[in-house]
Design an enzyme around this catalytic site. Sequence first.
Site, short mmCIF file in Angstrom:
data_model
loop_
_atom_site.label_atom_id
_atom_site.label_comp_id
_atom_site.label_asym_id
_atom_site.label_seq_id
_atom_site.Cartn_x
_atom_site.Cartn_y
_atom_site.Cartn_z
N HIS A 99 0.82 -1.11 0.00
CA HIS A 99 -0.03 -0.02 0.09
C HIS A 99 1.00 1.27 0.09
O HIS A 99 1.85 1.25 0.66
CB HIS A 99 -0.89 0.12 1.26
CG HIS A 99 -2.02 1.09 1.21
ND1 HIS A 99 -1.64 2.29 1.47
CD2 HIS A 99 -3.17 1.04 0.92
CE1 HIS A 99 -2.68 2.99 1.33
NE2 HIS A 99 -3.78 2.08 0.87
N GLU A 156 -3.82 1.89 -7.67
CA GLU A 156 -4.14 3.20 -6.65
C GLU A 156 -3.25 4.46 -6.98
O GLU A 156 -1.97 4.17 -6.80
CB GLU A 156 -3.86 2.63 -5.34
CG GLU A 156 -4.92 1.71 -4.88
CD GLU A 156 -5.25 1.69 -3.41
OE1 GLU A 156 -6.28 1.93 -2.92
OE2 GLU A 156 -4.23 1.78 -2.66
P1 PGA Z 1 -9.23 6.21 0.25
O1 PGA Z 1 -8.30 5.20 0.56
O2 PGA Z 1 -10.87 5.74 -0.23
O3 PGA Z 1 -9.67 6.86 1.41
O4 PGA Z 1 -8.87 6.99 -0.83
C1 PGA Z 1 -8.08 4.10 -0.59
C2 PGA Z 1 -6.79 3.41 -0.13
O5 PGA Z 1 -5.98 3.81 0.62
O6 PGA Z 1 -6.78 2.02 -0.43
#
Ligand code: PGA
Length: 231
Positions: A99, A156
Amino acid sequence: MSKYFIANWKSHKNQAEAMVWLDDCEHWLTLYPGTGTKIVVAPPLHLMSPVSQYVMTVIRNKVQVAAQDVSPFPAGAYTGEVNAHQWAEIGVKWGLVGHSERREYFGETHQTVANKVALLLEQQITPIVCVDDEYIEAQAAALEPSLLTKCFVAYEDRAAIGTGHNTDSTAVQTAVQKIKETWGDVPVLYGGSVSAENATEYLRLTDGVLVGTHSLESSEFLAIVQQSLTL
Ligand code: PGA
């Protein structure tokens, strides 16, 4: 294909709040049986055991549990770490790795992520490998090639995480294509400011969503899950 909804609670929630949330999800899944919708929750460390126990005994595995992190080492003298075998022992089925918050604040490298992936897979825990655009190829290159297609990949963009600025769907489409070219035919998730308002566009392009902020309130999270019924 059934869609995956991963709730990443990060460093939030106490035990009582967690159980109410799980009951709410179980209720939704009871209302909509046969949709194939998969709900996975990633609780903070101190709730892993009680949540796993509750999932196994009270809500009968309707929701699955993910670890937010795992040790890059097997069992041994690694103070503060929980290893993949220990997660498997309490019924964990999924492991988030790489992450962007772990990469940024805890110095997680592509090689650390690769070690974690290998150890999770040895325990039949499915890794959800998080990648930003610039990591798609480098992260794949760090992994043992035969392990690539055993992973889920969560795309992401760092700029979208926790900011309310979700990524443009064209960029997500491009990233999904690049991931499939690099990793193989893996399930791909999108994460970054997912909400009930924008979830449908991502669910059309991916196998599911990884939700942070809007996973904390069960009503907001289930409003996102609900979007799978309209696809
Ligand atoms: P968020 O986080 O939905 O608050 O943007 C997503 C993540 O960190 O996986």
